[in-house]
Scaffold this active site. Structure first.
Site, PDB file in Angstrom:
ATOM      1  N   ARG A 161       0.832  -1.211   0.000  1.00  8.95           N
ATOM      2  CA  ARG A 161       0.000   0.000   0.000  1.00  8.95           C
ATOM      3  C   ARG A 161       0.860   1.252   0.000  1.00  8.95           C
ATOM      4  O   ARG A 161       0.532   2.238  -0.676  1.00  8.95           O
ATOM      5  CB  ARG A 161      -0.949  -0.013   1.190  1.00  8.95           C
ATOM      6  CG  ARG A 161      -1.963   1.130   1.162  1.00  8.95           C
ATOM      7  CD  ARG A 161      -3.048   0.963   2.198  1.00  8.95           C
ATOM      8  NE  ARG A 161      -2.546   1.037   3.562  1.00  8.95           N
ATOM      9  CZ  ARG A 161      -3.298   0.910   4.646  1.00  8.95           C
ATOM     10  NH1 ARG A 161      -4.595   0.675   4.524  1.00  8.95           N
ATOM     11  NH2 ARG A 161      -2.784   0.996   5.850  1.00  8.95           N
ATOM     12  N   LYS A 263      -2.677   6.623   1.551  1.00  6.32           N
ATOM     13  CA  LYS A 263      -2.520   7.029   2.948  1.00  6.32           C
ATOM     14  C   LYS A 263      -1.543   8.204   3.044  1.00  6.32           C
ATOM     15  O   LYS A 263      -0.476   8.125   3.686  1.00  6.32           O
ATOM     16  CB  LYS A 263      -2.058   5.847   3.796  1.00  6.32           C
ATOM     17  CG  LYS A 263      -2.476   5.941   5.263  1.00  6.32           C
ATOM     18  CD  LYS A 263      -2.265   4.625   5.974  1.00  6.32           C
ATOM     19  CE  LYS A 263      -2.601   4.721   7.454  1.00  6.32           C
ATOM     20  NZ  LYS A 263      -4.024   4.929   7.720  1.00  6.32           N
ATOM     21  N   GLU A 299     -16.256   6.673   4.427  1.00  5.66           N
ATOM     22  CA  GLU A 299     -15.580   6.074   5.575  1.00  5.66           C
ATOM     23  C   GLU A 299     -15.593   7.015   6.763  1.00  5.66           C
ATOM     24  O   GLU A 299     -15.961   8.190   6.646  1.00  5.66           O
ATOM     25  CB  GLU A 299     -14.148   5.676   5.234  1.00  5.66           C
ATOM     26  CG  GLU A 299     -13.232   6.823   4.843  1.00  5.66           C
ATOM     27  CD  GLU A 299     -11.815   6.335   4.557  1.00  5.66           C
ATOM     28  OE1 GLU A 299     -11.077   6.085   5.530  1.00  5.66           O
ATOM     29  OE2 GLU A 299     -11.448   6.216   3.370  1.00  5.66           O
TER      30      GLU A 299
END
Length: 417
Positions: A161, A263, A299
């Site tokens: 990721r 992220k 989210e």
């Protein structure tokens, strides 16, 4: 925070620590013999090698062809820090070591090293400070019931990721192997800070930052990969009790084509305003909607959202505006192995308000039941003040696997002994 005078993690995973003021120590494969005392100024260079011979080079140039000063499987290897493990909460507690590795714009990483945890020096014109060129990951390590072995959970997923995020942010990234080895080294160097079994976990924070100086808008000329750790308890003050969320309709976390799916550090600064308003009103956190139609779930500030209706589990589809959570992915796989139907699709607010259960997932929260949702002044409650039957089952299966309480048939955990 008290500091260690000795550090003695077992290094059967091929980690060599020979710290002293006069030593720069390389990391190779080696057998375990004894423990050492770290000094506050020490750094431990990390080199990945299959060699069975280790060398410790002294600053003056003298070489030791066989450096047997390694950390042992002695009784002190299970030492834990002397803190109140029953009340650690979720916050930073300085530990002993952090891992640092530099990289130029061409993607050539230098040899990494373990340094004493502390402040870092960075230029005022660093890319991360001026243009937000930075990424981070969140992971956990758990101590097993035997008190000796430590488990990492799917570290390769976090490495992948970070690499995906780095591509989006025009940054070089460590390879999956470099990432995982750095995490292993950092955890073992801070082994005494891994909470006793059942008392929490060691939170692991890998960072990738543009630390090179740049004035005009451009990728930074140098990057720093850094890993630090801190022992933690529950993320929400409610612990594993249900949390209370408010649906946010005005502020938005991400937009199509933006960076919501990686992220990057800026994603989290953007949620602080709405989150602080929500917390001032007594809510645990904020649930965001899509910015186009303002009716589809995205989210929570730092975790993914799931709903359960008639034993069918639904969660918003990954389409670039929400983070592809490692815990989210794991819960989906666990649910399917337990016989549940799982749908990844657009989920509306109306479906949320009509759900039988709602829960959140994330590295920090693991699985957190939602006790209520407030939307446009209407509050809907779920359950009887605890986990619903579906979320409780998933929580139990996943945490048992993470903590080594059940057999890992998924091959997700990495054992450090």
């Amino acid at each position: 925070m008290e500091r260690a005078t000795t550090i003695s993690p077992s290094l059967s995973q091929n980690y060599l620590l020979c710290p002293s003021r006069a030593f720069t120590t390389r990391l190779h494969s080696f057998s375990t013999t004894r423990s050492l005392s770290p000094s506050s100024s020490s750094s431990i260079k990390v080199q990945h090698s299959s060699s069975s011979v280790s060398s410790c080079s002294i600053n003056g140039g003298t070489s030791l062809t066989r450096c047997n000063a390694v950390l042992s499987n002695s009784s002190s290897s299970t030492e834990v820090a002397d803190i109140d493990w029953d009340n650690i909460g979720f916050g930073l507690k300085p530990t002993d070591y952090m891992y640092v590795m530099k990289c130029n714009l061409n993607g050539e990483f230098s040899e990494g090293e373990l340094q004493r945890f502390g402040n870092i020096e960075v230029s005022p014109s660093a890319g991360v400070l001026n243009y937000g060129q930075g990424l981070f990951e969140g992971m956990k390590a758990y101590r097993k019931q035997d008190g000796k072995n430590i488990l990492l959970f799917r570290p390769q997923e976090n490495a992948t990721r970070m690499r995906n995020g780095a591509e989006r942010m025009c940054m070089p990234a460590p390879s999956v192997d470099q990432f995982v080895q750095a995490v292993k080294a950092t955890v073992l160097a801070n082994k005494r800070w891994v909470p006793p079994a059942g008392k929490g976990s060691l939170y692991i924070r890998p960072l990738l930052m543009g630390t090179g100086a740049v004035l005009g808008l451009a990728p930074a000329p140098e990057y720093t990969f850094l890993v630090y750790v801190s022992p933690v308890g529950n993320y929400f003050k409610e612990g594993v009790a249900p949390i209370n969320l408010i649906v946010e309709s005005e502020f938005h976390r991400a937009t199509p084509g933006g960076t919501g799916g990686v992220k990057t550090i800026g994603n989290y600064a953007a949620v602080l305003k709405a989150q602080s308003i929500a917390k001032s009103k007594g809510y645990s956190d904020v649930l965001y909607l899509d910015c186009v139609y303002k009716r589809y779930l995205e989210e929570v500030s730092s975790c993914n959202i799931f709903i359960v209706k008639d034993n069918v589990i639904s969660t918003p589809e990954i389409k670039g505006t929400i983070l592809p959570g490692i815990t989210r992915k794991s819960i989906i796989d666990v649910a399917r192995t337990q016989g549940f139907k799982v749908e990844e699709r657009d989920v509306t607010v109306d479906e949320l308000l009509d759900a039988d259960e709602v829960f959140c997932t994330g590295t920090a929260v693991v699985v957190s039941p939602v006790g209520s949702i407030t939307h446009k002044g209407k509050r809907v409650s779920y359950g009887e003040g605890s986990f619903g039957p579906v979320s409780e089952k998933l929580y139990t299966v996943l945490t048992s696997l993470q903590m080594g309480l059940s057999e890992d048939n998924m091959n997700w955990t990495v054992n450090l002994s």
